[in-house]
Scaffold this active site. Structure first.
Site, mmCIF file in Angstrom:
data_model
loop_
_atom_site.group_PDB
_atom_site.id
_atom_site.type_symbol
_atom_site.label_atom_id
_atom_site.label_comp_id
_atom_site.label_asym_id
_atom_site.label_seq_id
_atom_site.Cartn_x
_atom_site.Cartn_y
_atom_site.Cartn_z
ATOM 1 N N CYS A 294 33.634 -58.280 -28.207
ATOM 2 C CA CYS A 294 33.184 -57.868 -29.547
ATOM 3 C C CYS A 294 32.148 -58.831 -30.114
ATOM 4 C CB CYS A 294 34.386 -57.771 -30.475
ATOM 5 S SG CYS A 294 35.499 -59.192 -30.351
ATOM 6 N N HIS B 45 35.387 -60.786 -37.505
ATOM 7 C CA HIS B 45 34.749 -62.076 -37.226
ATOM 8 C C HIS B 45 33.553 -62.209 -38.181
ATOM 9 C CE1 HIS B 45 36.936 -62.238 -33.417
ATOM 10 N NE2 HIS B 45 36.345 -61.153 -32.978
HETATM 11 P P1 NAD Z 1 45.940 -54.643 -26.284
HETATM 12 O O1 NAD Z 1 46.990 -55.630 -25.940
HETATM 13 O O2 NAD Z 1 45.840 -54.139 -27.667
HETATM 14 O O3 NAD Z 1 46.046 -53.384 -25.324
HETATM 15 C C1 NAD Z 1 46.230 -53.499 -23.945
HETATM 16 C C2 NAD Z 1 47.036 -52.316 -23.480
HETATM 17 O O4 NAD Z 1 47.172 -52.400 -22.059
HETATM 18 C C3 NAD Z 1 48.457 -52.279 -24.043
HETATM 19 O O5 NAD Z 1 48.738 -50.948 -24.432
HETATM 20 C C4 NAD Z 1 49.325 -52.723 -22.877
HETATM 21 O O6 NAD Z 1 50.610 -52.135 -22.918
HETATM 22 C C5 NAD Z 1 48.530 -52.180 -21.708
HETATM 23 N N1 NAD Z 1 48.789 -52.863 -20.442
HETATM 24 C C6 NAD Z 1 49.256 -54.110 -20.247
HETATM 25 N N2 NAD Z 1 49.337 -54.396 -18.935
HETATM 26 C C7 NAD Z 1 48.925 -53.286 -18.288
HETATM 27 C C8 NAD Z 1 48.807 -52.948 -16.930
HETATM 28 N N3 NAD Z 1 49.098 -53.818 -15.972
HETATM 29 N N4 NAD Z 1 48.369 -51.694 -16.623
HETATM 30 C C9 NAD Z 1 48.032 -50.804 -17.575
HETATM 31 N N5 NAD Z 1 48.133 -51.073 -18.884
HETATM 32 C C10 NAD Z 1 48.580 -52.307 -19.240
HETATM 33 O O7 NAD Z 1 44.569 -55.313 -25.819
HETATM 34 P P2 NAD Z 1 43.124 -55.009 -26.387
HETATM 35 O O8 NAD Z 1 42.916 -55.862 -27.605
HETATM 36 O O9 NAD Z 1 42.886 -53.568 -26.472
HETATM 37 O O10 NAD Z 1 42.212 -55.682 -25.260
HETATM 38 C C11 NAD Z 1 41.881 -54.974 -24.081
HETATM 39 C C12 NAD Z 1 40.620 -55.577 -23.502
HETATM 40 O O11 NAD Z 1 39.580 -55.444 -24.479
HETATM 41 C C13 NAD Z 1 40.697 -57.081 -23.186
HETATM 42 O O12 NAD Z 1 39.852 -57.344 -22.104
HETATM 43 C C14 NAD Z 1 40.135 -57.715 -24.447
HETATM 44 O O13 NAD Z 1 39.634 -59.001 -24.230
HETATM 45 C C15 NAD Z 1 39.028 -56.721 -24.776
HETATM 46 N N6 NAD Z 1 38.613 -56.714 -26.175
HETATM 47 C C16 NAD Z 1 39.500 -56.813 -27.188
HETATM 48 C C17 NAD Z 1 39.045 -56.830 -28.499
HETATM 49 C C18 NAD Z 1 39.980 -56.995 -29.656
HETATM 50 O O14 NAD Z 1 39.589 -57.580 -30.629
HETATM 51 N N7 NAD Z 1 41.190 -56.474 -29.616
HETATM 52 C C19 NAD Z 1 37.685 -56.691 -28.771
HETATM 53 C C20 NAD Z 1 36.798 -56.498 -27.703
HETATM 54 C C21 NAD Z 1 37.260 -56.536 -26.412
#
Ligand code: NAD
Length: 340
Positions: A141, A221
């Site tokens: 992000c 942020h």
């Molecule tokens: P999150 O924890 O909200 O969601 C992750 C999901 O994946 C959950 O539903 C979890 O149950 C599931 N999960 C966990 N292990 C798994 C597996 N082995 N197989 C399939 N599903 C599985 O995480 P998020 O915040 O959505 O982040 C996801 C990605 O996006 C990460 O790489 C993170 O760095 C990136 N990201 C996050 C944000 C943020 O601010 N939340 C912003 C930009 C990018």
């Protein structure tokens, strides 16, 4: 025929990307993957998404919770054209192997390293280079927010040097485990932070150094940006440049938007799904040229800004649209991004 998109990891980012994909004319959701039953799994079903279990071991849990599933991740991968991997960071290697076994294209998120996909994506900066690719990573992000402004400025004037302080939200609003509750945490203390090198994974020639501080907030942020440009510019020219960008929303403190709280309220009042702000929120009246250097503040909604970029990455990799500007237009139109 619409392209079929699988979502592996249906959390903060995955569920938002799913809804954005479902709104596009040229793609549809083949299915979403959950590790275990939850309210999110129930709502995914209500929205009409086919639900798949991440592994065979958890099928019984879904059955016990009376949530009907359509199969496992393995089965879904054979039905889709591309998979969005929005699992938490560090599952990348394991899943890359699986995706390659199924011969499916994959897009990861910023929690994974650039090397996993060998290519980092931003809609405006390098859509062309994503055309037909098998693997890509949509950068984080913060990096997405920085690349949007740096790409615009570099193309127009050349960026000689960028120095950015990132005040990072400590956790997402639904996260009950992460802190700090009452502190400012230089993170990392040893400088610089990883955000500069991450920007260089897309814009390799920009001289950028970043520092980051974790703050006790969940909303957004905030970036304090200081730049030296190669060519002279003025406040009015910079405002015009940003006004023309498709994913930068200029706001004004005279309009009573003076904080991330009001920026989020704006998104809610605009009727955005989940109150999401997909654009950089950039304070027009912070844009200042002082002693030849450019300064401004921008806020980034961490849960939302990467969502339209994921949609464009799908379109590029599947070659549904060869022109990046047109893809951005299609994505923005379907989301009602600039008109809302
Ligand atoms: P999150 O924890 O909200 O969601 C992750 C999901 O994946 C959950 O539903 C979890 O149950 C599931 N999960 C966990 N292990 C798994 C597996 N082995 N197989 C399939 N599903 C599985 O995480 P998020 O915040 O959505 O982040 C996801 C990605 O996006 C990460 O790489 C993170 O760095 C990136 N990201 C996050 C944000 C943020 O601010 N939340 C912003 C930009 C990018």
């Amino acid at each position: 025929m619409k392209a079929k998109v699988a979502i592996n990891g249906y959390g903060t980012i995955g569920k938002r990307v799913a809804d954005a994909v479902a709104l596009q004319e040229d793609m549809e959701i083949a299915g979403v993957v959950k590790t275990r039953p939850s309210f999110e799994a129930r709502i995914a079903k209500k929205k009409g998404y086919s639900l798949y279990s991440a592994s065979e071991d958890n099928i019984a849990d879904f059955e016990k919770s009376k949530i009907e599933i359509s199969g496992t991740l393995d089965e879904l991968l054979d039905k889709a054209d591309i998979v969005i991997d929005a699992t938490p960071g560090n599952t990348g290697e394991e899943y890359r192997k699986l995706y390659q076994e199924h011969g499916i294209r994959a897009i990861w998120q910023g929690g994974e390293e650039h090397e996993l996909a060998g290519f980092s994506f931003n809609s405006e900066a390098n859509y062309d280079r994503a055309l037909g690719r098998d693997l890509a990573r949509v950068v984080s992000c913060n990096t997405t927010g920085l690349v949007r402004v740096l790409y615009a400025l570099d193309t127009a004037y050349g960026v000689k040097k960028a120095r950015v302080t990132l005040m990072r939200r400590a956790a997402d609003p639904n996260d009950i485990k992460t802190g700090p509750i009452n502190a400012l945490v230089p993170d990392p203390i040893k400088l610089p932070s990883h955000h500069g090198p991450d920007v260089n994974s897309i814009l390799p020639d920009i001289d950028i150094t970043t520092m980051a501080v974790k703050t006790s907030t969940t909303l957004m942020h905030l970036h304090a940006v200081n730049l030296e440009l190669k060519e002279e510019s003025s406040q009015d020219e910079i405002i015009r440049l940003f006004e023309e960008r498709p994913r930068i929303r200029l706001v004004n403190s005279k309009d009573r938007i003076k904080s991330t709280a009001e920026a989020m309220e704006l998104a809610k009042d605009m009727g955005r799904p989940r109150g999401d702000m997909w654009e950089n929120v950039l304070w027009k009246d912070s844009i200042t040229i002082d002693k030849g250097e450019l300064y401004f503040f921008q806020a980034i909604h961490q849960e939302a800004d990467v969502v339209p970029e994921n949609v464009d990455a799908i379109r590029a990799m599947l070659e549904l649209e060869m022109d990046g500007a047109k893809s951005i237009e299609k994505t923005n139109k379907a989301l009602e991004l600039m008109t809302s």
